[in-house]
Design a protein around this motif. Structure first.
Motif, short mmCIF file in Angstrom:
data_model
loop_
_atom_site.label_atom_id
_atom_site.label_comp_id
_atom_site.label_asym_id
_atom_site.label_seq_id
_atom_site.Cartn_x
_atom_site.Cartn_y
_atom_site.Cartn_z
N PRO A 151 0.83 -1.20 0.00
CA PRO A 151 0.00 0.00 0.00
C PRO A 151 0.87 1.26 0.00
CG PRO A 151 -0.55 -1.46 1.85
CD PRO A 151 0.73 -1.93 1.27
N THR A 152 0.55 2.19 -0.88
CA THR A 152 1.27 3.47 -0.96
C THR A 152 0.24 4.60 -1.13
OG1 THR A 152 1.66 2.91 -3.30
CG2 THR A 152 3.52 2.64 -1.79
N PRO A 153 -0.56 4.82 -0.10
CA PRO A 153 -1.64 5.81 -0.21
C PRO A 153 -1.12 7.23 -0.29
CG PRO A 153 -1.40 5.10 2.06
CD PRO A 153 -0.45 4.26 1.25
N GLY A 154 -1.94 8.12 -0.80
CA GLY A 154 -1.60 9.54 -0.82
C GLY A 154 -2.00 10.19 -2.14
N HIS A 155 -1.47 9.67 -3.25
CA HIS A 155 -1.91 10.14 -4.56
C HIS A 155 -3.43 10.01 -4.63
CE1 HIS A 155 -1.92 10.77 -8.90
NE2 HIS A 155 -2.52 9.61 -9.08
N ALA A 189 2.61 6.56 -6.83
CA ALA A 189 3.08 6.89 -5.47
C ALA A 189 4.20 7.93 -5.56
CB ALA A 189 3.57 5.64 -4.76
N ILE A 190 4.93 7.90 -6.70
CA ILE A 190 5.86 8.98 -7.03
C ILE A 190 5.52 9.40 -8.46
CG2 ILE A 190 8.27 9.63 -7.42
CD1 ILE A 190 9.07 7.52 -5.34
N GLY A 191 4.98 10.60 -8.62
CA GLY A 191 4.60 11.06 -9.96
C GLY A 191 5.81 11.62 -10.68
N LEU A 192 6.38 12.67 -10.15
CA LEU A 192 7.64 13.24 -10.61
C LEU A 192 8.59 13.21 -9.41
CD1 LEU A 192 6.43 16.49 -12.48
CD2 LEU A 192 6.88 14.22 -13.48
N MET A 193 9.87 12.90 -9.64
CA MET A 193 10.79 12.76 -8.50
C MET A 193 10.90 14.05 -7.69
SD MET A 193 12.45 10.62 -6.75
CE MET A 193 12.52 9.11 -7.74
N GLU A 194 10.76 15.19 -8.35
CA GLU A 194 10.91 16.46 -7.61
C GLU A 194 9.84 16.63 -6.52
OE1 GLU A 194 10.15 18.55 -11.47
OE2 GLU A 194 9.31 20.07 -10.15
N PRO A 213 -1.50 15.06 0.61
CA PRO A 213 -0.07 15.32 0.42
C PRO A 213 0.84 14.72 1.50
CG PRO A 213 -1.34 17.29 -0.04
CD PRO A 213 -2.30 16.28 0.54
N SER A 214 0.41 14.72 2.76
CA SER A 214 1.33 14.18 3.77
C SER A 214 1.45 12.66 3.66
CB SER A 214 0.95 14.63 5.18
OG SER A 214 -0.31 14.14 5.52
N LEU A 215 0.34 11.99 3.32
CA LEU A 215 0.44 10.54 3.08
C LEU A 215 1.27 10.26 1.82
CD1 LEU A 215 -3.05 8.86 3.71
CD2 LEU A 215 -0.89 8.43 4.90
N TYR A 216 1.11 11.10 0.81
CA TYR A 216 1.91 10.95 -0.41
C TYR A 216 3.39 10.99 -0.07
CZ TYR A 216 3.98 12.11 -4.98
OH TYR A 216 4.76 12.12 -6.12
N ARG A 217 3.79 11.99 0.74
CA ARG A 217 5.20 12.13 1.09
C ARG A 217 5.69 10.92 1.87
NH1 ARG A 217 3.30 17.32 2.31
NH2 ARG A 217 3.74 18.76 0.61
N ARG A 218 4.83 10.43 2.78
CA ARG A 218 5.24 9.28 3.59
C ARG A 218 5.42 8.04 2.70
NH1 ARG A 218 1.19 7.08 8.08
NH2 ARG A 218 1.21 9.26 8.71
N SER A 219 4.47 7.81 1.78
CA SER A 219 4.59 6.65 0.88
C SER A 219 5.81 6.77 -0.02
CB SER A 219 3.32 6.52 0.03
OG SER A 219 2.21 6.17 0.82
N ALA A 220 6.05 7.97 -0.54
CA ALA A 220 7.21 8.18 -1.42
C ALA A 220 8.50 7.91 -0.65
CB ALA A 220 7.20 9.60 -1.99
N ARG A 221 8.57 8.42 0.58
CA ARG A 221 9.78 8.18 1.40
C ARG A 221 9.98 6.70 1.64
NH1 ARG A 221 8.43 12.76 4.43
NH2 ARG A 221 7.39 11.48 5.99
N HIS A 222 8.88 6.00 1.91
CA HIS A 222 8.96 4.55 2.13
C HIS A 222 9.56 3.84 0.91
CE1 HIS A 222 7.92 0.61 3.62
NE2 HIS A 222 7.11 0.39 2.61
N ARG A 254 13.29 4.67 0.56
CA ARG A 254 14.08 3.93 1.55
C ARG A 254 14.22 2.48 1.10
NH1 ARG A 254 10.92 4.28 5.99
NH2 ARG A 254 11.03 6.54 5.78
N MET A 255 13.13 1.92 0.59
CA MET A 255 13.14 0.55 0.10
C MET A 255 14.11 0.41 -1.08
SD MET A 255 9.69 -1.41 -1.02
CE MET A 255 9.10 -2.31 0.34
N GLN A 256 14.10 1.41 -1.97
CA GLN A 256 15.03 1.41 -3.10
C GLN A 256 16.47 1.33 -2.59
OE1 GLN A 256 15.49 5.19 -5.05
NE2 GLN A 256 16.24 4.28 -6.95
N ASP A 257 16.79 2.14 -1.57
CA ASP A 257 18.12 2.14 -0.97
C ASP A 257 18.45 0.81 -0.32
OD1 ASP A 257 19.01 4.57 -1.64
OD2 ASP A 257 18.91 5.47 0.38
N ASP A 258 17.53 0.34 0.53
CA ASP A 258 17.79 -0.86 1.33
C ASP A 258 17.96 -2.09 0.44
OD1 ASP A 258 17.56 0.73 3.52
OD2 ASP A 258 15.58 0.00 4.13
N LEU A 259 17.16 -2.18 -0.61
CA LEU A 259 17.18 -3.38 -1.47
C LEU A 259 18.11 -3.21 -2.67
CD1 LEU A 259 13.32 -4.12 -1.62
CD2 LEU A 259 15.01 -5.20 -0.11
#
Ligand SMILES: [Zn+2]
Length: 251
Positions: free
Chosen positions: A165-169, A192-197, A210-219, A222-227
């Protein structure tokens, strides 16, 4: 397991009013529309189905005279459907076992009706939201006789294919995380990420929440980094152009 990226045409959109914020109002950008085929030993999975083919002959068919006219203008050729992209790979619609929709915006489920044999997979809360909302074109996703698989939260669709789940958009948007034998982890973020900016600190974003969007995008970041994952996201021309497209694929 192989992953094919399927181009579904473009939209010319008002960047500020669709993605970022008032500072970019009136700036028109071209955004790619796309989906993916996951060819898995347990079945073929189609992620998102693009725009309805009616947009080929009449780009504004859905938007003329509505508040979205001028905000979103589809640019679609006959080959920009999942049916045509799959046919070019020698795959018939009946061979698709699951159609996963990240969400029900018109550029993500417009060809669902061409896959009536598939089981449709969307977050339960998103389907419930769409049924109550007028912001989704019901005829696109409410396929008569459709079989549904409706996860509540994170779920494994097939071994190595996870829905998160990546709610927000929109409410209960979902992204897809895949483990490929050679490429490793791939994240299909959807919108969940429309444009990277829009993920930058203090960036404005147009979203249902918007705040859920930011939280999902950060998640996801972070997953991209970790994996060490390949992150395929949203509607950004420059990054989309750098990916492998059909007939090439990720293995
Ligand atoms: Zn979209």
């Amino acid at each position: 397991v192989q992953l094919y990226i399927l181009p579904y045409g473009n939209c010319v959109v008002d960047k500020g009013r669709v993605f970022t914020g008032p500072a970019d109002d009136g700036v028109l950008i071209t955004t790619p529309i796309w989906g993916a085929l996951i060819d898995h030993p347990r079945g073929k999975v189609l992620v998102d189905t693009g725009m309805h083919p009616d947009h080929v002959a009449d780009p504004l068919v859905r938007f003329r005279g509505t508040p979205r006219e001028g905000l979103i203008t589809p640019v679609m050729k006959p080959e920009d459907t999942p049916m045509a992209r799959l046919a070019a790979l020698g795959i018939a619609p009946e061979e698709i076992r699951f159609v996963v929709n990240t969400h029900f915006h018109f550029d993500h489920c417009g060809c669902n009706a061409w896959f009536p044999h598939a089981t449709f997979v969307v977050q339960r809360a998103h389907l419930e939201h769409a049924r109550e909302s007028s912001r989704f074109f019901r005829s696109d996703w409410d396929v008569p006789g459709a079989a549904w698989l409706l996860p509540k939260g994170e779920a494994e669709l097939l071994p190595g294919i996870r829905l998160i789940p990546t709610p927000g958009h929109v409410p209960a948007h979902q992204s897809v995380v895949i483990l490929l034998p050679e490429t490793g982890w791939v994240i299909l973020a959807g919108d969940a990420i429309g444009l990277m900016e829009t993920t930058e600190p203090r960036a404005e974003v147009q979203a249902w929440n918007p705040s859920l969007y930011r939280r999902s995008a950060r998640h996801l970041l972070r997953m991209q980094d970790d994996l060490g994952a390949l992150l395929l996201y949203g509607h950004e021309q420059r990054t989309f152009a750098s990916w492998r497209h059909v007939p090439d694929f990720y293995a």
